[in-house]
Design a protein around this motif. Structure first.
Motif, PDB file in Angstrom:
ATOM      1  N   ILE A   2      -5.794  -5.130  14.928  1.00 35.25           N
ATOM      2  CA  ILE A   2      -6.214  -4.658  13.609  1.00 35.25           C
ATOM      3  C   ILE A   2      -5.648  -5.606  12.552  1.00 35.25           C
ATOM      4  O   ILE A   2      -4.460  -5.940  12.573  1.00 35.25           O
ATOM      5  N   ILE A   3      -6.513  -6.041  11.634  1.00 36.59           N
ATOM      6  CA  ILE A   3      -6.060  -6.858  10.509  1.00 36.59           C
ATOM      7  C   ILE A   3      -6.308  -6.067   9.225  1.00 36.59           C
ATOM      8  O   ILE A   3      -7.432  -5.630   8.963  1.00 36.59           O
ATOM      9  N   ALA A   4      -5.248  -5.845   8.458  1.00 37.97           N
ATOM     10  CA  ALA A   4      -5.336  -5.083   7.208  1.00 37.97           C
ATOM     11  C   ALA A   4      -5.284  -6.048   6.034  1.00 37.97           C
ATOM     12  O   ALA A   4      -4.391  -6.898   5.959  1.00 37.97           O
ATOM     13  N   GLU A 121       0.022   0.391  11.858  1.00 38.82           N
ATOM     14  CA  GLU A 121       0.389  -0.393  13.052  1.00 38.82           C
ATOM     15  C   GLU A 121      -0.348  -1.724  13.131  1.00 38.82           C
ATOM     16  O   GLU A 121      -0.249  -2.436  14.132  1.00 38.82           O
ATOM     17  N   ALA A 122      -1.104  -2.092  12.086  1.00 36.11           N
ATOM     18  CA  ALA A 122      -1.908  -3.321  12.115  1.00 36.11           C
ATOM     19  C   ALA A 122      -1.084  -4.522  12.558  1.00 36.11           C
ATOM     20  O   ALA A 122       0.083  -4.655  12.183  1.00 36.11           O
ATOM     21  N   ALA A 123      -1.710  -5.403  13.358  1.00 34.88           N
ATOM     22  CA  ALA A 123      -1.020  -6.581  13.889  1.00 34.88           C
ATOM     23  C   ALA A 123      -0.699  -7.568  12.770  1.00 34.88           C
ATOM     24  O   ALA A 123       0.311  -8.263  12.809  1.00 34.88           O
ATOM     25  N   ALA A 124      -1.571  -7.630  11.784  1.00 36.00           N
ATOM     26  CA  ALA A 124      -1.343  -8.538  10.657  1.00 36.00           C
ATOM     27  C   ALA A 124      -1.767  -7.842   9.376  1.00 36.00           C
ATOM     28  O   ALA A 124      -2.819  -7.198   9.332  1.00 36.00           O
ATOM     29  N   LYS A 125      -0.928  -7.962   8.346  1.00 31.88           N
ATOM     30  CA  LYS A 125      -1.230  -7.345   7.046  1.00 31.88           C
ATOM     31  C   LYS A 125      -1.138  -8.390   5.955  1.00 31.88           C
ATOM     32  O   LYS A 125      -0.108  -9.059   5.823  1.00 31.88           O
ATOM     33  N   LEU A 126      -2.210  -8.486   5.192  1.00 35.87           N
ATOM     34  CA  LEU A 126      -2.222  -9.419   4.070  1.00 35.87           C
ATOM     35  C   LEU A 126      -2.334  -8.622   2.786  1.00 35.87           C
ATOM     36  O   LEU A 126      -3.126  -7.670   2.701  1.00 35.87           O
ATOM     37  N   PHE A 127      -1.551  -8.997   1.771  1.00 33.80           N
ATOM     38  CA  PHE A 127      -1.708  -8.411   0.453  1.00 33.80           C
ATOM     39  C   PHE A 127      -2.232  -9.531  -0.430  1.00 33.80           C
ATOM     40  O   PHE A 127      -1.503 -10.465  -0.779  1.00 33.80           O
ATOM     41  N   VAL A 128      -3.536  -9.465  -0.725  1.00 30.66           N
ATOM     42  CA  VAL A 128      -4.199 -10.535  -1.472  1.00 30.66           C
ATOM     43  C   VAL A 128      -4.198 -10.178  -2.952  1.00 30.66           C
ATOM     44  O   VAL A 128      -4.703  -9.126  -3.345  1.00 30.66           O
ATOM     45  N   THR A 129      -3.608 -11.043  -3.767  1.00 29.31           N
ATOM     46  CA  THR A 129      -3.530 -10.737  -5.181  1.00 29.31           C
ATOM     47  C   THR A 129      -3.848 -11.984  -6.010  1.00 29.31           C
ATOM     48  O   THR A 129      -4.025 -13.074  -5.465  1.00 29.31           O
ATOM     49  N   ALA A 130      -3.955 -11.809  -7.317  1.00 28.31           N
ATOM     50  CA  ALA A 130      -4.171 -12.930  -8.259  1.00 28.31           C
ATOM     51  C   ALA A 130      -3.894 -12.371  -9.649  1.00 28.31           C
ATOM     52  O   ALA A 130      -3.941 -11.146  -9.850  1.00 28.31           O
ATOM     53  N   SER A 131      -3.627 -13.247 -10.597  1.00 28.58           N
ATOM     54  CA  SER A 131      -3.330 -12.786 -11.958  1.00 28.58           C
ATOM     55  C   SER A 131      -4.553 -12.070 -12.538  1.00 28.58           C
ATOM     56  O   SER A 131      -5.693 -12.335 -12.120  1.00 28.58           O
ATOM     57  N   VAL A 132      -4.309 -11.167 -13.489  1.00 31.50           N
ATOM     58  CA  VAL A 132      -5.433 -10.434 -14.115  1.00 31.50           C
ATOM     59  C   VAL A 132      -6.395 -11.425 -14.753  1.00 31.50           C
ATOM     60  O   VAL A 132      -7.616 -11.281 -14.644  1.00 31.50           O
TER      61      VAL A 132
END
Ligand code: C5P
Length: 207
Positions: A2-4, A121-132
């Motif tokens: 699982i990729i989150a 329990e995801a194998a990989a978690k990404l928090f994708v962000t950018a400035s407003v």
């Protein structure tokens, strides 16, 4: 596997999630579409998206609504943000997202609470962000290209309001999971952001 992929609106998480799904041959679920469908169905039925009962009733939207291009509009995003604060709405959409995540072989899901609530329990978690400002600029160019008249200031104000609502709601607020890797795309072109996301996932998988 699982990729989150979580993060605020217009940070590039949809692009990254779709690319990861193609790269690993996994099915992909854009969970924002589910909330957008609830918001739209609620408004179309004459309900108030801020009313928990009306919003919950709209969680029984017809599946055909998920194909409606109107779900991609800014208006639908605003409605989604309003219905998504209700815990009952989030509960109603939980099983569907959880079942998608648990299908054999794995899946890629993008949203706000995938790594924290839907698939901790995801194998990989990404928090994708950018400035407003970077996100507002992207949205502005996107809408301009589609011939939709908008002002950059109005988009920026709307994004900031939506961020605040997503981050401060009491149930499943938008926050990075403790074990998520943050990817700031403010200064990255899409291909560079995707390459970085694949690198992060490979590292998480120990490859
Ligand atoms: O990602 P997208 O912009 O389509 O999401 C629309 C809105 O739906 C978000 O602003 C957020 O309030 C809500 N949402 C959520 N949880 C998710 C996905 C979306 O609360 N997993």
């Amino acid at each position: 596997m699982i990729i989150a992929v979580d993060g605020p609106t217009a940070a590039g998480k949809g692009t990254i999630a779709r690319a990861l799904a193609a790269h690993y041959g996994l099915p992909h679920l854009d969970t924002g579409l589910l909330y957008r469908a609830v918001g739209r169905h609620c408004a179309a039925s004459g309900g108030n998206p801020d009313d928990p009962a009306a919003a919950l009733a709209a969680a029984a939207f017809p599946n055909s609504l998920l194909e409606d291009p109107a779900l991609r509009s800014e208006e639908s995003g605003g409605l989604a943000s309003r219905v998504s604060v209700h815990p009952a709405v989030r509960r109603a959409l939980y099983d569907r997202q959880r079942a998608f995540a648990l299908q054999p072989g794995g899946a890629v899901l993008d949203g706000r609470d995938i790594g924290t609530v839907i698939a901790p329990e995801a194998a990989a978690k990404l928090f994708v962000t950018a400035s407003v400002s970077a996100r507002a600029r992207r949205r502005f160019l996107e809408m301009e290209a589609r011939g939709i008249p908008v002002s950059l200031d109005a988009i920026e104000a709307d994004l900031a309001a939506r961020d605040l609502r997503d981050q401060t709601r009491s149930t499943a607020p938008l926050i990075a999971a403790a074990d998520a890797v943050t990817l700031d795309t403010s200064d990255l072109i899409p291909s560079a952001a995707i390459a970085e996301a694949v690198r992060v996932v490979e590292q998480k998988l120990g490859r």
